[in-house]
Design a protein around this motif. Structure first.
Motif, PDB file in Angstrom:
ATOM      1  N   GLU A 191       0.861  -1.169   0.000  1.00 25.54           N
ATOM      2  CA  GLU A 191       0.000   0.000   0.000  1.00 25.54           C
ATOM      3  C   GLU A 191       0.906   1.229   0.000  1.00 25.54           C
ATOM      4  OE1 GLU A 191      -3.641   0.104   2.599  1.00 25.54           O
ATOM      5  OE2 GLU A 191      -2.479   1.695   3.576  1.00 25.54           O
ATOM      6  N   ILE A 192       0.591   2.204  -0.846  1.00 22.36           N
ATOM      7  CA  ILE A 192       1.474   3.355  -1.020  1.00 22.36           C
ATOM      8  C   ILE A 192       0.932   4.575  -0.289  1.00 22.36           C
ATOM      9  CG2 ILE A 192       2.517   4.936  -2.695  1.00 22.36           C
ATOM     10  CD1 ILE A 192       2.515   2.657  -4.708  1.00 22.36           C
ATOM     11  N   ILE A 193       1.775   5.158   0.518  1.00 25.09           N
ATOM     12  CA  ILE A 193       1.462   6.393   1.247  1.00 25.09           C
ATOM     13  C   ILE A 193       2.355   7.486   0.672  1.00 25.09           C
ATOM     14  CG2 ILE A 193       1.473   7.509   3.517  1.00 25.09           C
ATOM     15  CD1 ILE A 193       1.364   4.470   4.592  1.00 25.09           C
ATOM     16  N   GLU A 194       1.773   8.481   0.022  1.00 24.70           N
ATOM     17  CA  GLU A 194       2.533   9.529  -0.649  1.00 24.70           C
ATOM     18  C   GLU A 194       2.564  10.797   0.206  1.00 24.70           C
ATOM     19  OE1 GLU A 194       1.727   9.551  -5.139  1.00 24.70           O
ATOM     20  OE2 GLU A 194      -0.108   8.681  -4.294  1.00 24.70           O
ATOM     21  N   PHE A 195       3.644  11.552   0.071  1.00 20.03           N
ATOM     22  CA  PHE A 195       3.711  12.820   0.803  1.00 20.03           C
ATOM     23  C   PHE A 195       4.630  13.808   0.107  1.00 20.03           C
ATOM     24  CE2 PHE A 195       7.413  10.588   2.435  1.00 20.03           C
ATOM     25  CZ  PHE A 195       8.351  11.583   2.668  1.00 20.03           C
ATOM     26  N   LYS A 196       4.494  15.062   0.509  1.00 23.45           N
ATOM     27  CA  LYS A 196       5.419  16.109   0.087  1.00 23.45           C
ATOM     28  C   LYS A 196       5.650  17.027   1.277  1.00 23.45           C
ATOM     29  CE  LYS A 196       1.802  19.084  -1.930  1.00 23.45           C
ATOM     30  NZ  LYS A 196       1.377  19.794  -3.156  1.00 23.45           N
ATOM     31  N   PHE A 197       6.810  17.648   1.324  1.00 22.95           N
ATOM     32  CA  PHE A 197       7.114  18.556   2.422  1.00 22.95           C
ATOM     33  C   PHE A 197       6.339  19.859   2.238  1.00 22.95           C
ATOM     34  CE2 PHE A 197      10.958  15.860   2.154  1.00 22.95           C
ATOM     35  CZ  PHE A 197      10.954  15.347   3.448  1.00 22.95           C
ATOM     36  N   GLU A 198       5.667  20.301   3.287  1.00 31.72           N
ATOM     37  CA  GLU A 198       4.793  21.460   3.168  1.00 31.72           C
ATOM     38  C   GLU A 198       5.528  22.739   2.784  1.00 31.72           C
ATOM     39  OE1 GLU A 198       2.858  22.818   6.670  1.00 31.72           O
ATOM     40  OE2 GLU A 198       4.641  22.739   7.940  1.00 31.72           O
ATOM     41  N   GLY A 200      -2.867   7.462   1.097  1.00 29.49           N
ATOM     42  CA  GLY A 200      -3.309   8.745   0.584  1.00 29.49           C
ATOM     43  C   GLY A 200      -2.152   9.634   0.217  1.00 29.49           C
ATOM     44  N   LYS A 201      -2.469  10.885  -0.102  1.00 25.21           N
ATOM     45  CA  LYS A 201      -1.469  11.895  -0.416  1.00 25.21           C
ATOM     46  C   LYS A 201      -1.485  12.926   0.708  1.00 25.21           C
ATOM     47  CE  LYS A 201      -1.880  11.312  -5.427  1.00 25.21           C
ATOM     48  NZ  LYS A 201      -2.100  11.978  -6.744  1.00 25.21           N
ATOM     49  N   HIS A 202      -0.347  13.143   1.334  1.00 27.21           N
ATOM     50  CA  HIS A 202      -0.299  13.965   2.528  1.00 27.21           C
ATOM     51  C   HIS A 202       0.753  15.062   2.424  1.00 27.21           C
ATOM     52  CE1 HIS A 202      -2.711  10.822   4.384  1.00 27.21           C
ATOM     53  NE2 HIS A 202      -1.790   9.935   4.031  1.00 27.21           N
ATOM     54  N   LYS A 203       0.550  16.109   3.194  1.00 24.66           N
ATOM     55  CA  LYS A 203       1.582  17.122   3.396  1.00 24.66           C
ATOM     56  C   LYS A 203       2.334  16.793   4.676  1.00 24.66           C
ATOM     57  CE  LYS A 203      -0.182  21.248   1.038  1.00 24.66           C
ATOM     58  NZ  LYS A 203      -0.573  22.686   1.213  1.00 24.66           N
ATOM     59  N   ALA A 204       3.650  16.765   4.586  1.00 21.90           N
ATOM     60  CA  ALA A 204       4.469  16.544   5.776  1.00 21.90           C
ATOM     61  C   ALA A 204       4.560  17.855   6.546  1.00 21.90           C
ATOM     62  CB  ALA A 204       5.856  16.057   5.371  1.00 21.90           C
ATOM     63  N   ILE A 205       4.055  17.847   7.771  1.00 22.21           N
ATOM     64  CA  ILE A 205       3.957  19.060   8.590  1.00 22.21           C
ATOM     65  C   ILE A 205       5.223  19.232   9.421  1.00 22.21           C
ATOM     66  CG2 ILE A 205       2.604  20.286  10.316  1.00 22.21           C
ATOM     67  CD1 ILE A 205       1.196  19.775   7.603  1.00 22.21           C
ATOM     68  N   TYR A 206       5.816  20.394   9.334  1.00 22.43           N
ATOM     69  CA  TYR A 206       7.059  20.694  10.048  1.00 22.43           C
ATOM     70  C   TYR A 206       6.797  20.834  11.546  1.00 22.43           C
ATOM     71  CZ  TYR A 206      11.039  23.492  11.673  1.00 22.43           C
ATOM     72  OH  TYR A 206      12.118  23.973  12.375  1.00 22.43           O
ATOM     73  N   ILE A 207       7.673  20.213  12.356  1.00 23.59           N
ATOM     74  CA  ILE A 207       7.561  20.303  13.816  1.00 23.59           C
ATOM     75  C   ILE A 207       8.720  21.077  14.433  1.00 23.59           C
ATOM     76  CG2 ILE A 207       7.546  18.968  15.962  1.00 23.59           C
ATOM     77  CD1 ILE A 207       6.101  16.758  14.515  1.00 23.59           C
ATOM     78  N   GLY A 208       9.954  20.776  14.019  1.00 19.40           N
ATOM     79  CA  GLY A 208      11.109  21.441  14.621  1.00 19.40           C
ATOM     80  C   GLY A 208      12.399  20.967  13.979  1.00 19.40           C
ATOM     81  N   LYS A 209      13.536  21.430  14.525  1.00 27.68           N
ATOM     82  CA  LYS A 209      14.831  21.053  13.958  1.00 27.68           C
ATOM     83  C   LYS A 209      15.868  20.895  15.061  1.00 27.68           C
ATOM     84  CE  LYS A 209      16.199  25.834  12.837  1.00 27.68           C
ATOM     85  NZ  LYS A 209      16.589  26.749  11.726  1.00 27.68           N
TER      86      LYS A 209
END
Length: 270
Positions: free
Chosen positions: A114-121, A172-181
């Motif tokens: 199963e494929i879970i797609e994402f991109k960095f927001e 699904g297709k998701h946006k990767a949400i930034y948390i910290g660094k």
């Protein structure tokens, strides 16, 4: 943040890995399996390997998905295995994804995923400017129905800077949400190449060529808050795989280069 630095520590070699795993990029243990699961990165076959503690390959599963650049493994409480196909050296990929291998398929020779797609927001250019080359990734884990992804910097003098993102652990297709660094150092030995969280959810381990970073007493999923322990390695090799076997023990793997590496290590933590 409260932090401490432990004396340099030498990991204990459990076994040498076979040559077919000379570019091992991730490892994981599952509750429903006695094997240590491993993958290779880009340029290798789309196979998942089940290995015992003696370094012997006991199971090979052919995955029906291309190995664009497989970089890490994770698992959930049901024993499903996840492949992080998000290596992105040039920061140009638009097909970042995580592949789910169902626990019921781990006993088979072939598996559909199963494929879970994402991109960095916050990535808008492919590639971004040289000062923003922060969208390569080699590390992630599953925690409370989400994936947490740690990036690998390609910015000169900021190689050890890792950005933390989260996405839902579902198709699904998701946006990767930034948390910290977090900043682990300037040199490329500081690159974050693997990650895992302990079964009790209280300790996060990040791996680089030069050290293991242990985060604890964090608030929610802000893993960079709280307490940090840094454990430097005596010997630096191209370590890319890390996973907890229990709350106090890690397994590490490194790529084989020249006459160094290509091993499975046990690494106790206090």
């Amino acid at each position: 943040m409260i932090f401490s630095c432990q004396h340099e520590k030498n990991e204990s070699v459990l076994s040498n890995l076979p040559n077919i795993l000379k570019e091992v990029s991730g490892n994981e243990v599952l509750k429903n399996s006695s094997l240590i699961w491993m993958i290779n990165d880009s340029g290798n076959s789309s196979d998942v390997y089940g290995v015992n503690r003696q370094g012997e390959i006991k199971k090979v599963i052919k995955i029906n998905a291309k190995n664009h650049d497989w970089e890490d493994l994770a698992s959930d409480e049901k024993g499903n295995l996840y492949i992080g196909d998000f290596g992105n050296n040039s920061n140009t990929r638009k097909n970042l994804r995580i592949l789910k291998v169902a626990s019921s398929d781990l006993s088979k020779n072939k598996a559909k995923v199963e494929i879970i797609e994402f991109k960095f927001e916050n990535q808008h250019d492919f590639p971004p400017k040289k000062s923003q080359l922060s969208f390569d990734a080699e590390a992630f884990f599953y925690f409370q129905k989400h994936f947490y992804i740690f990036t690998k910097s390609r910015i000169p003098d900021k190689f050890g800077e890792t950005l933390l993102y989260k996405i839902p652990a579902k198709k699904g297709k998701h946006k990767a949400i930034y948390i910290g660094k977090f900043f682990n150092g300037k040199e490329n030995a500081s690159w974050i190449t693997g990650a895992d969280i302990s079964d009790n959810g209280k300790t996060v381990a990040l791996l680089s060529q030069k050290n293991v970073l242990l985060f604890s007493d964090f608030i929610g999923d802000d893993f960079f808050s709280g307490t940090l322990k840094i454990i430097p390695f005596i010997k630096q090799t191209q370590k890319e795989g890390i996973c907890f076997t229990n709350n106090k023990t890690l397994l590490l793997t490194d790529e084989k280069y020249m006459f160094k590496g290509g091993n499975l290590y046990e690494f106790p933590i206090k």
